[in-house]
Design a protein around this motif. Sequence first.
Motif, PDB file in Angstrom:
ATOM      1  N   ARG A 130      23.051  56.751  46.663  1.00 41.26           N
ATOM      2  CA  ARG A 130      24.099  57.612  46.116  1.00 41.26           C
ATOM      3  C   ARG A 130      24.886  56.847  45.057  1.00 41.26           C
ATOM      4  N   TYR A 131      24.538  57.091  43.809  1.00 40.20           N
ATOM      5  CA  TYR A 131      25.174  56.393  42.700  1.00 40.20           C
ATOM      6  C   TYR A 131      26.598  56.878  42.483  1.00 40.20           C
ATOM      7  N   PHE A 132      27.492  55.927  42.254  1.00 39.73           N
ATOM      8  CA  PHE A 132      28.897  56.212  41.950  1.00 39.73           C
ATOM      9  C   PHE A 132      29.202  55.787  40.518  1.00 39.73           C
ATOM     10  N   ASN A 133      29.271  56.738  39.586  1.00 43.24           N
ATOM     11  CA  ASN A 133      29.756  56.512  38.217  1.00 43.24           C
ATOM     12  C   ASN A 133      29.250  55.203  37.611  1.00 43.24           C
ATOM     13  N   VAL A 134      27.946  55.158  37.436  1.00 42.83           N
ATOM     14  CA  VAL A 134      27.286  53.967  36.905  1.00 42.83           C
ATOM     15  C   VAL A 134      27.529  53.867  35.399  1.00 42.83           C
ATOM     16  N   PHE A 135      27.717  52.641  34.913  1.00 38.96           N
ATOM     17  CA  PHE A 135      27.903  52.434  33.471  1.00 38.96           C
ATOM     18  C   PHE A 135      27.237  51.127  33.053  1.00 38.96           C
ATOM     19  N   SER A 138      40.475  59.249  39.965  1.00 39.76           N
ATOM     20  CA  SER A 138      39.940  57.890  40.091  1.00 39.76           C
ATOM     21  C   SER A 138      38.467  57.912  40.469  1.00 39.76           C
ATOM     22  N   ARG A 139      37.791  56.847  40.059  1.00 37.12           N
ATOM     23  CA  ARG A 139      36.361  56.725  40.295  1.00 37.12           C
ATOM     24  C   ARG A 139      36.005  55.296  40.710  1.00 37.12           C
ATOM     25  N   ASP A 140      34.911  55.193  41.444  1.00 37.34           N
ATOM     26  CA  ASP A 140      34.352  53.891  41.800  1.00 37.34           C
ATOM     27  C   ASP A 140      33.333  53.547  40.708  1.00 37.34           C
ATOM     28  N   PHE A 141      33.826  53.061  39.572  1.00 38.57           N
ATOM     29  CA  PHE A 141      32.959  52.736  38.449  1.00 38.57           C
ATOM     30  C   PHE A 141      32.075  51.535  38.808  1.00 38.57           C
ATOM     31  N   THR A 142      30.787  51.680  38.570  1.00 39.50           N
ATOM     32  CA  THR A 142      29.807  50.713  39.071  1.00 39.50           C
ATOM     33  C   THR A 142      28.909  50.217  37.948  1.00 39.50           C
ATOM     34  N   TYR A 143      28.926  48.925  37.700  1.00 41.73           N
ATOM     35  CA  TYR A 143      28.133  48.344  36.614  1.00 41.73           C
ATOM     36  C   TYR A 143      26.646  48.370  36.941  1.00 41.73           C
ATOM     37  N   LEU A 183      39.764  49.445  28.455  1.00 41.40           N
ATOM     38  CA  LEU A 183      38.925  49.565  27.261  1.00 41.40           C
ATOM     39  C   LEU A 183      39.710  49.160  26.014  1.00 41.40           C
ATOM     40  N   LYS A 184      40.937  49.633  25.898  1.00 38.12           N
ATOM     41  CA  LYS A 184      41.748  49.299  24.721  1.00 38.12           C
ATOM     42  C   LYS A 184      42.073  47.811  24.682  1.00 38.12           C
ATOM     43  N   GLU A 185      42.353  47.242  25.847  1.00 40.39           N
ATOM     44  CA  GLU A 185      42.656  45.808  25.904  1.00 40.39           C
ATOM     45  C   GLU A 185      41.457  44.974  25.445  1.00 40.39           C
ATOM     46  N   LEU A 186      40.267  45.292  25.985  1.00 35.73           N
ATOM     47  CA  LEU A 186      39.076  44.512  25.665  1.00 35.73           C
ATOM     48  C   LEU A 186      38.603  44.761  24.236  1.00 35.73           C
ATOM     49  N   LEU A 187      38.642  46.015  23.795  1.00 36.36           N
ATOM     50  CA  LEU A 187      38.168  46.331  22.447  1.00 36.36           C
ATOM     51  C   LEU A 187      39.117  45.833  21.364  1.00 36.36           C
ATOM     52  N   SER A 188      40.412  45.823  21.658  1.00 29.95           N
ATOM     53  CA  SER A 188      41.370  45.369  20.650  1.00 29.95           C
ATOM     54  C   SER A 188      41.255  43.869  20.392  1.00 29.95           C
ATOM     55  N   LYS A 213      27.699  41.819  42.237  1.00 31.43           N
ATOM     56  CA  LYS A 213      28.169  40.630  41.526  1.00 31.43           C
ATOM     57  C   LYS A 213      29.157  40.938  40.409  1.00 31.43           C
ATOM     58  N   PHE A 214      29.205  42.200  39.987  1.00 29.85           N
ATOM     59  CA  PHE A 214      30.032  42.548  38.839  1.00 29.85           C
ATOM     60  C   PHE A 214      31.119  43.537  39.229  1.00 29.85           C
ATOM     61  N   ASP A 215      32.394  43.122  39.081  1.00 32.84           N
ATOM     62  CA  ASP A 215      33.484  44.059  39.321  1.00 32.84           C
ATOM     63  C   ASP A 215      33.693  44.935  38.083  1.00 32.84           C
ATOM     64  N   PHE A 216      34.651  45.828  38.168  1.00 26.97           N
ATOM     65  CA  PHE A 216      34.906  46.808  37.116  1.00 26.97           C
ATOM     66  C   PHE A 216      35.132  46.143  35.757  1.00 26.97           C
ATOM     67  N   LYS A 217      36.045  45.184  35.706  1.00 26.32           N
ATOM     68  CA  LYS A 217      36.421  44.612  34.414  1.00 26.32           C
ATOM     69  C   LYS A 217      35.316  43.741  33.820  1.00 26.32           C
ATOM     70  N   SER A 218      34.636  42.954  34.656  1.00 22.40           N
ATOM     71  CA  SER A 218      33.552  42.122  34.109  1.00 22.40           C
ATOM     72  C   SER A 218      32.411  42.996  33.619  1.00 22.40           C
ATOM     73  N   GLY A 219      32.143  44.094  34.330  1.00 25.43           N
ATOM     74  CA  GLY A 219      31.122  45.034  33.881  1.00 25.43           C
ATOM     75  C   GLY A 219      31.504  45.678  32.562  1.00 25.43           C
ATOM     76  N   LEU A 220      32.783  46.050  32.421  1.00 30.08           N
ATOM     77  CA  LEU A 220      33.257  46.635  31.170  1.00 30.08           C
ATOM     78  C   LEU A 220      33.093  45.667  30.008  1.00 30.08           C
ATOM     79  N   LYS A 221      33.391  44.398  30.252  1.00 27.29           N
ATOM     80  CA  LYS A 221      33.284  43.408  29.178  1.00 27.29           C
ATOM     81  C   LYS A 221      31.832  43.296  28.695  1.00 27.29           C
ATOM     82  N   HIS A 222      30.889  43.196  29.635  1.00 26.47           N
ATOM     83  CA  HIS A 222      29.475  43.125  29.265  1.00 26.47           C
ATOM     84  C   HIS A 222      29.048  44.393  28.514  1.00 26.47           C
ATOM     85  N   THR A 223      29.538  45.538  28.989  1.00 30.03           N
ATOM     86  CA  THR A 223      29.168  46.814  28.375  1.00 30.03           C
ATOM     87  C   THR A 223      29.702  46.916  26.953  1.00 30.03           C
TER      88      THR A 223
END
Length: 328
Positions: free
Chosen positions: A176-181, A217-222, A263-268, A308-318
């Motif tokens: 059961r996938y939860f909001n994969v990115f 809210s969502r359980d965003f999953t890398y 997203l704004k913090e990392l992209l800026s 191995k990847f939490d929300f923020k580290s996954g966002l950075k890689h993405t």
Amino acid sequence: MEFVKGKKILVTGGAGFIGSNLCEKLLKLDHWVYCLDNFSTGRRENIAELLEHPKFILIEGDIRTLRTCSEATEGMDYVFHEAALGSVPRSIKDPITTNEVNITGFLNMLMAAKEANVTKFIYAASSSTYGDSTSLPKVEDQIGKPLSPYAITKYVNELYADIFHRTYGLNTVGLRYFNVFGRNQDPDGGYAAVIPKFIKMLIQHESPVINGDGSFSRDFTYIENVVQMNLLAMSTDDEAALNQVYNTAFGERNTLNDLIDNLKELLSQKDPAIADVKIIYGPDRIGDIPHSLASIDKAQKLLGYAPKFDFKSGLKHTIDWYWGQMSR
């Protein structure tokens, strides 16, 4: 974790977001990988580099055709069934096609896998199955009523998989996938997932539109966590771990406002002007679940899952991946 090599593996929807990442990893593990895709939502650019690999075979076909499924599955050791028509809004707009692909197509693949005597059938389930259940975190054996045609189709998949094990002895594992990115996720189109869509818009200094007030809210999953779960499902020989459904997530939740802020913090850091891009808030979206958070206890206990990847580290890689893609 150790994995066997040299198996023949079919990945349906292998040109899609999750499927292409899975194909890439399976090739690195020295398996023969057969990708079945009709490119209705899958993208050729996702597998462009894989096509050069001597152990990667592309089969263009539609899972709604039983003969295609049977021919693709013949001789396979494992099947990863990722092919589906995703998106709650798309299913509300066109429930017929969603049903044809997600239920008829799924049943075709189960039949083909049974006839081919595959070792294991691992399939993409969905957190949408929890429906109107308000309990948090989501635990696998406690679900509510589905809130969309898409959610119905994914729940029916679980029921069919269970019956095929009980009736025919086919070993299955549902995830059961939860909001994969992550990389390879399509940022374009009317049904694009929120993270790639927002990343692209912010890079282009366009204002993202959040459905509602941003408190959902969502359980965003890398994606790397999801690939890990698929490999664990493939490798386990534990009878207690087979013919089960597992939450596939990180086990934390973030609001859409949290997402935008990150997203704004990392992209800026790459483009300071992105910090000033305005965010627009619109109406709630029909069929949306307000909050989603997975318990990953079952996967940790029975499969040894350790994301191995939490929300923020996954966002950075993405973000790094999309930035590279859009800078070409």
